[in-house]
Design a protein around this motif. Structure first.
Motif, short mmCIF file in Angstrom:
data_model
loop_
_atom_site.label_atom_id
_atom_site.label_comp_id
_atom_site.label_asym_id
_atom_site.label_seq_id
_atom_site.Cartn_x
_atom_site.Cartn_y
_atom_site.Cartn_z
N TRP A 55 17.18 7.42 -2.62
CA TRP A 55 16.47 6.32 -3.27
C TRP A 55 17.44 5.49 -4.08
N HIS A 232 9.07 2.59 -7.59
CA HIS A 232 8.65 2.57 -6.18
C HIS A 232 8.88 1.21 -5.53
N ASP A 298 4.83 4.21 2.01
CA ASP A 298 5.49 5.21 1.16
C ASP A 298 4.48 5.88 0.24
N ARG A 302 3.72 9.91 -0.13
CA ARG A 302 3.82 10.65 -1.39
C ARG A 302 2.50 11.33 -1.74
N GLN A 419 10.08 11.15 -7.24
CA GLN A 419 9.27 10.66 -6.14
C GLN A 419 9.95 10.70 -4.77
N ASN A 420 11.28 10.62 -4.74
CA ASN A 420 11.95 10.60 -3.43
C ASN A 420 11.80 11.94 -2.70
N LEU A 423 8.93 11.91 -0.40
CA LEU A 423 9.01 11.09 0.82
C LEU A 423 9.47 11.93 2.01
#
Ligand SMILES: *Cc1c(COP(=O)(O)O)cnc(C)c1O
Length: 449
Positions: A55, A232, A298, A302, A419-420, A423
């Protein structure tokens, strides 16, 4: 759409169980063997050595428009169309009537609070479980951030703790949809209505999140977003304010552009209000237009991975994933949070647990600490300005009332995945689960190490 997702997920989990059993694919669950093995932190093989999704990502489609814009020399918003285009697209995506792009989330929040009338000597109710900017902006306006407590399960502002903290100087409430988890907005809006307070939503981690089908950022008087690199919708830096009241958003525009008139916002002179320069650049808007195309997709990935992870992790003793507030129809997981309860995990300190998990190949962190004890509050309260603006007795009471038992506990217990990680694939989520299961199984080894 929601219904479909759930039933599809149920369908997938039902079918995959049978498929796995039928075709002997159980060998895929190798990590079960690793679970038995030595912990990586004490020299064993880690559950995972593969990399995690990186990211931010960028797309070749931005190269041509970026180069074309750079070659014209029209880099600032006043000399081109890109920022205004982005504002239109962002407002449409959010279902808000108006949008103003800004230099950052911090400047968006400052602008919104100022335009809604938060002035020197006022007080603003704010959530303490947040990025520092949520209350730095209150200090920058020479107002007092008054912290309510955090609900430990939902990790968002506990509306029950707002009313006792209101004074005759309270002007605004600043709910923060932290980690992408929406605040329980109905009681917050009700308190604001009853006491005639404005509401600025800090949605800087909550693009596309929803409460009762309403997007975060659209429920208060104004809503603020960040497009900093880790977010994001990344553009290096950047921010936005959305709102349905055109007059307010036009005033934000004037305030962010040196006090120049804009739309309905005008006075008798060229610079008719005190203001700053908080403008977004054209290059940021071009990047954001491209990033926006990925956001929904995305977000769904998530969401799906977070649900899966929560379902699996909640069965491990000592691991307590986030709980969503009633009324939340979509959370967007800027971070995946859970509470690590040391007492239920052989009394192993959180730091040691985090180190063990990192050694297994799962990046994780401790999350927000009680930053309000880091010195910045005393630095502000002891300044000449605050001494002039607030009485000695008010400041004394403020210090005494800085008691936030639920938030302190959450700060001690919380663990985050960025958050990555969300993914990745479902197999990636299984690696996280297996790493934590392994640490739990081998907790006596960790305890001794
Ligand atoms: C990122 C963030 C901000 C500030 O945004 P910047 O663009 O970094 O200035 C404010 N509040 C929260 C909750 C954030 O996560």
């Amino acid at each position: 759409m929601k219904k479909n997702q759930i039933s599809r997920r149920r369908f997938l989990s039902a079918t995959s169980t049978t498929a796995v059993a039928a075709s002997g694919l159980l060998a895929r669950f190798k990590p079960a063997a690793a679970m038995m093995g030595k912990l990586a932190i004490t020299g064993g093989a880690p559950v995972r050595t593969k990399k995690w999704p990186i990211w931010p990502n960028w797309y070749a489609e931005v190269e041509n428009p970026l180069l074309a814009m750079f070659r014209t020399g029209n880099w600032f918003r006043g000399s081109g169309e890109h920022v205004a285009e982005f504002e239109k697209a962002y407002a449409a995506m959010m279902g808000s009537r108006n949008c103003l792009a800004t230099a950052s989330g911090t400047t968006a929040l400052m602008t919104a609070l100022h335009v809604l009338g938060v002035d020197a000597g006022d007080e603003v109710i704010v959530s303490p479980y947040t990025f520092i900017a949520s209350y730095n902006v209150v200090f920058l306006l020479k107002a007092l951030p008054v912290f309510c407590d955090t609900d430990i399960d939902t990790m968002t502002m506990d509306p029950k703790t707002i009313a006792p903290r209101l004074t005759e100087r309270t002007r605004a409430i600043l709910p923060v949809h932290i980690l992408g988890l929406p605040v329980d907005m109905d009681p917050v809006l009700e308190i604001a209505r009853r006491h005639n307070l404005v509401v600025v939503e800090d949605a800087c981690q909550a693009w596309l999140a929803e409460y009762k089908q309403k997007k975060c950022g659209t429920m208060g008087d104004l809503g603020c977003f960040s497009f900093q690199n880790s977010k994001h919708l990344p553009a290096g830096e950047g921010g936005a304010i959305i709102g349905n009241n055109e007059i307010m958003v036009d005033r934000c525009h004037s305030f962010h552009n040196c006090g120049r008139p804009f739309g309905t916002s005008k006075g008798d002179s060229a610079y008719y209000m005190r203001a700053g320069n908080f403008r977004m650049q054209q290059s940021q808007a071009i990047i954001l237009m491209s990033q926006m195309k990925r956001l929904e997709k995305d977000t769904q990935i998530r969401e799906q991975n977070a649900r899966y992870l929560k379902e699996k992790l909640q069965h491990i003793p000592g691991i307590h994933p986030y709980k969503l507030n009633d009324g939340v129809t979509r959370a967007v997981f800027h971070l995946f949070p859970f509470r690590y309860v040391q007492q239920e995990f052989d009394d192993i300190p959180k730091e040691k647990f985090l180190q063990a998990l990192q050694a297994e190949g799962v990046p994780c962190s401790s999350g927000y600490g009680p930053q309000y004890r880091d010195g910045l509050i005393e630095e502000a309260l002891n300044s000449r300005g605050y001494q002039r603006l607030f009485s000695k007795s008010r400041l004394k009471r403020y210090r005494e009332e800085l008691v936030l038992p639920q938030n302190d506990r959450l700060c001690r217990e919380s663990v985050w995945f960025t958050q990555n990680l969300l993914l990745g694939s479902q197999a990636d989520m299984d690696d996280i689960v297996h790493a934590i299961q392994k640490i739990y199984e081998q907790r006596s080894e960790l305890s001794r190490s």
